[in-house]
Write an enzyme that holds these catalytic residues in place. Structure first.
Site, short mmCIF file in Angstrom:
data_model
loop_
_atom_site.label_atom_id
_atom_site.label_comp_id
_atom_site.label_asym_id
_atom_site.label_seq_id
_atom_site.Cartn_x
_atom_site.Cartn_y
_atom_site.Cartn_z
N THR A 1 0.86 -1.19 0.00
CA THR A 1 0.00 0.00 0.00
C THR A 1 0.89 1.23 0.00
O THR A 1 1.68 1.43 0.93
CB THR A 1 -0.90 -0.02 1.25
OG1 THR A 1 -1.65 -1.24 1.21
CG2 THR A 1 -1.86 1.16 1.26
N GLU B 1 -6.41 -10.05 7.53
CA GLU B 1 -5.75 -11.00 8.40
C GLU B 1 -6.81 -11.97 8.92
O GLU B 1 -7.96 -11.59 9.13
CB GLU B 1 -5.06 -10.28 9.57
CG GLU B 1 -3.92 -9.41 9.06
CD GLU B 1 -3.06 -8.82 10.16
OE1 GLU B 1 -3.13 -9.31 11.30
OE2 GLU B 1 -2.30 -7.89 9.86
N PHE C 1 -19.33 -4.43 8.94
CA PHE C 1 -18.53 -3.30 9.45
C PHE C 1 -19.38 -2.25 10.16
O PHE C 1 -19.11 -1.07 10.12
CB PHE C 1 -17.67 -2.68 8.33
CG PHE C 1 -16.33 -3.37 8.23
CD1 PHE C 1 -16.27 -4.71 7.90
CD2 PHE C 1 -15.15 -2.71 8.53
CE1 PHE C 1 -15.06 -5.40 7.86
CE2 PHE C 1 -13.92 -3.37 8.49
CZ PHE C 1 -13.88 -4.71 8.15
N CYS D 1 -3.14 -1.89 9.29
CA CYS D 1 -3.57 -1.27 8.02
C CYS D 1 -4.44 -0.03 8.20
O CYS D 1 -4.02 1.07 7.84
CB CYS D 1 -4.31 -2.29 7.17
SG CYS D 1 -3.21 -3.56 6.55
C1 UDX Z 1 -8.08 -4.40 6.54
C2 UDX Z 1 -9.00 -4.47 5.31
O1 UDX Z 1 -10.23 -5.08 5.67
C3 UDX Z 1 -8.31 -5.27 4.21
O2 UDX Z 1 -9.12 -5.29 3.04
C4 UDX Z 1 -6.99 -4.60 3.91
O3 UDX Z 1 -6.29 -5.33 2.92
C5 UDX Z 1 -6.13 -4.51 5.17
O4 UDX Z 1 -6.85 -3.82 6.18
P1 UDX Z 1 -7.46 -6.07 8.53
O5 UDX Z 1 -6.56 -4.98 9.05
O6 UDX Z 1 -6.97 -7.48 8.46
O7 UDX Z 1 -7.92 -5.72 7.03
O8 UDX Z 1 -8.75 -6.06 9.46
P2 UDX Z 1 -10.32 -5.78 9.33
O9 UDX Z 1 -11.05 -7.07 9.30
O10 UDX Z 1 -10.62 -4.80 8.26
O11 UDX Z 1 -10.60 -5.11 10.76
C6 UDX Z 1 -9.96 -3.88 11.11
C7 UDX Z 1 -10.34 -3.43 12.50
O12 UDX Z 1 -11.69 -2.97 12.53
C8 UDX Z 1 -10.25 -4.48 13.61
O13 UDX Z 1 -9.62 -3.92 14.73
C9 UDX Z 1 -11.70 -4.84 13.89
O14 UDX Z 1 -11.88 -5.29 15.20
C10 UDX Z 1 -12.38 -3.50 13.63
N1 UDX Z 1 -13.81 -3.59 13.29
C11 UDX Z 1 -14.19 -4.27 12.17
C12 UDX Z 1 -14.77 -3.00 14.10
O15 UDX Z 1 -14.44 -2.37 15.12
N2 UDX Z 1 -16.09 -3.07 13.76
C13 UDX Z 1 -16.50 -3.73 12.66
O16 UDX Z 1 -17.71 -3.74 12.40
C14 UDX Z 1 -15.54 -4.34 11.83
#
Ligand code: UDX
Length: 448
Positions: A131, A165, A262, A273
């Site tokens: 990225t 992840e 989300f 990320c």
């Molecule tokens: C993210 C993107 O989803 C992915 O497409 C990109 O390539 C990298 O960044 P990731 O960091 O693995 O992926 O985690 P993700 O599942 O997106 O969750 C991110 C954070 O948001 C976590 O801390 C999770 O707990 C939080 N989250 C997610 C919430 O607080 N509420 C939600 O409804 C969803």
């Protein structure tokens, strides 16, 4: 039939290790490169340095030396070997946030390109997956042409990675879309060959220019961050107005245009990320003179960061106004379930703040313990949820592992000092806990 392109993967962290193993799984000959010899040794033995469901199995199916493996996947520290070997070189090095700045640190990407280029003696395609700030691909394409003996035969494409992840292997083998920013038809044709199996499965394949491909990634992550902070802002309003954010999110999610994903309110987003990507995006927009377009991301970031403090405040209030001498059981350390990653983890941040305010904190996480203990060695750690809860005056649920949803509230109630649970992820069933005699409280929901 022409021989399939040989693939190298430069940088074997989260993204690179998964990409290399997945490319071997698809039938390609793959060489992974990392500058850290220990990582190369570990991966060559079929071992993965982090917890990622399914990754080790795929790796072991292809590294030589493991019984029954195809031997298609090898690792090296040599750029010369990578240059000789590959037709397509994927750049998977990380781009962390710069120390003390919002901008992202491009030094690993720049070093990877400068180290590889002198060894590109025949036509080759370098494909960036990291990225990066928009504009990087054009700059790197010029650098490549200038430094590679193959000259214009050494081309660049940008192919952002969207893997999550915990689902890295699945997301790599079965992506929901493939985006490629290319400078020539040859580059497009080569990438269509690399991704032939996903394309045959019907995965949308979008061909764009460099800046659009670079922007897709950061704008997708900005959108996701915005969605989470939106529902967290609604949680704050619900708290003030006596509403229930979980029911609100459910009702919103039935609108197809919004969708249910989300929208889980809680202590917010973390990880390697989303936080750094939105900050780097703001910094880059500033450099481009478009900072006004992204000022809203500053608000998204600050809504997110204040959730952690609000969780701490809520816990302090429920134990009577001070953490001094108070025992706090914390369930969860990873930034999200099915991961051992604690980078910018909201859970660990909350645990750390409570500890600094004098609380006696005991943390349990199914996978994140080692990384958590390295980052916060002064916190207490327990081997199980039950042990973390033993004697606690308040229990905080901060990472929504399935293991925690499956806990027996009655059994935990037997060992807890007081039956008080704060659900920082809105993921447990309030009725189950209340029936077992617990006071259950969650952010943005009425107490009972
Ligand atoms: C993210 C993107 O989803 C992915 O497409 C990109 O390539 C990298 O960044 P990731 O960091 O693995 O992926 O985690 P993700 O599942 O997106 O969750 C991110 C954070 O948001 C976590 O801390 C999770 O707990 C939080 N989250 C997610 C919430 O607080 N509420 C939600 O409804 C969803």
């Amino acid at each position: 039939m022409a021989t399939p392109p040989r693939i190298t993967v430069i940088g074997t962290g989260y993204l690179g290790a998964t990409h290399a193993a997945s490319m071997a799984e698809l039938g390609f000959e793959v060489l992974g490169l990392d500058v850290v010899p220990e990582k190369v040794e570990l991966l060559s033995r079929g071992e993965v340095p982090m917890y990622e469901p399914g990754l080790e199995d795929v790796l072991r199916r292809h590294v030589p030396g493991v019984e029954g493996s195809t031997g298609r996947l090898r690792f090296t520290t040599s750029f010369e070997e990578a240059g000789d070997f590959g037709d397509v070189h994927f750049l998977c090095v990380n781009t962390p946030q710069k120390h003390g700045e919002y901008a992202c640190d491009m030094s690993y990407v720049d070093t990877a390109v400068s180290s590889l280029a002198p060894h590109l003696k025949r036509p080759a395609l370098v494909v960036g997956k990291s990225t990066v700030p928009v504009g990087s691909a054009a700059r790197l394409a010029a650098l490549l042409r200038e430094k590679a003996p193959a000259g214009a035969g050494a081309e660049l494409a940008w192919n952002p990675e969207f893997l999550r992840e915990g689902y890295a292997v699945k997301d790599t083998l079965h992506p929901d879309r493939i985006v490629v920013g290319v400078g020539s038809e040859r580059a497009e044709a080569l990438l269509r060959e690399v991704y032939a199996s996903a394309i045959a499965d019907g995965t949308p394949f979008l061909v764009t220019d460099y800046p659009t491909a670079e922007l897709v990634k950061v704008s997708a992550n900005s959108f996701l961050a915005t969605k989470i902070s939106f529902i967290n802002a609604m949680a704050e309003v619900c708290e003030a107005a006596g509403g229930d954010v979980a029911r609100l999110a459910e009702a919103l999610g039935y609108d197809d245009r919004i969708g249910p994903k989300f929208l889980r309110a809680g202590i917010g987003f973390g990880g390697g990320c989303l936080p750094k990507d939105i900050r780097a995006f703001m910094a880059r927009a500033g450099e481009l003179g478009a900072d006004q377009a992204l000022t809203f991301l500053r608000e998204i970031d600050s809504i997110n960061m204040r959730r952690r403090g609000q969780m701490v405040d809520m816990a302090r209030e429920i134990v009577g106004g001070s953490f001094l001498g108070v025992r706090v059981g914390v369930l969860g350390a990873a930034f999200k379930p099915d991961s051992d990653d604690v980078r910018d983890s909201p859970a660990l941040n909350v645990a750390g703040q409570i500890h600094l305010q004098g609380g006696q904190v005991t943390v349990y996480d199914p996978r994140g313990m080692d990384n958590a203990a390295r980052l916060f060695p002064t916190l207490g750690y327990a081997d199980s949820a039950l042990e973390a809860v033993r004697g606690a005056d308040v229990v905080l649920h901060l990472t929504e592992w399935r293991e925690f949803r499956d806990l027996d509230p009655a059994a935990l109630g037997e060992v807890a000092g007081r039956r008080v649970l704060l659900d920082g992820r809105n993921a447990l069933d309030p009725d189950r806990w209340r029936k077992a005699g617990w006071t259950y409280r969650a952010m943005g929901r009425p107490g009972a």
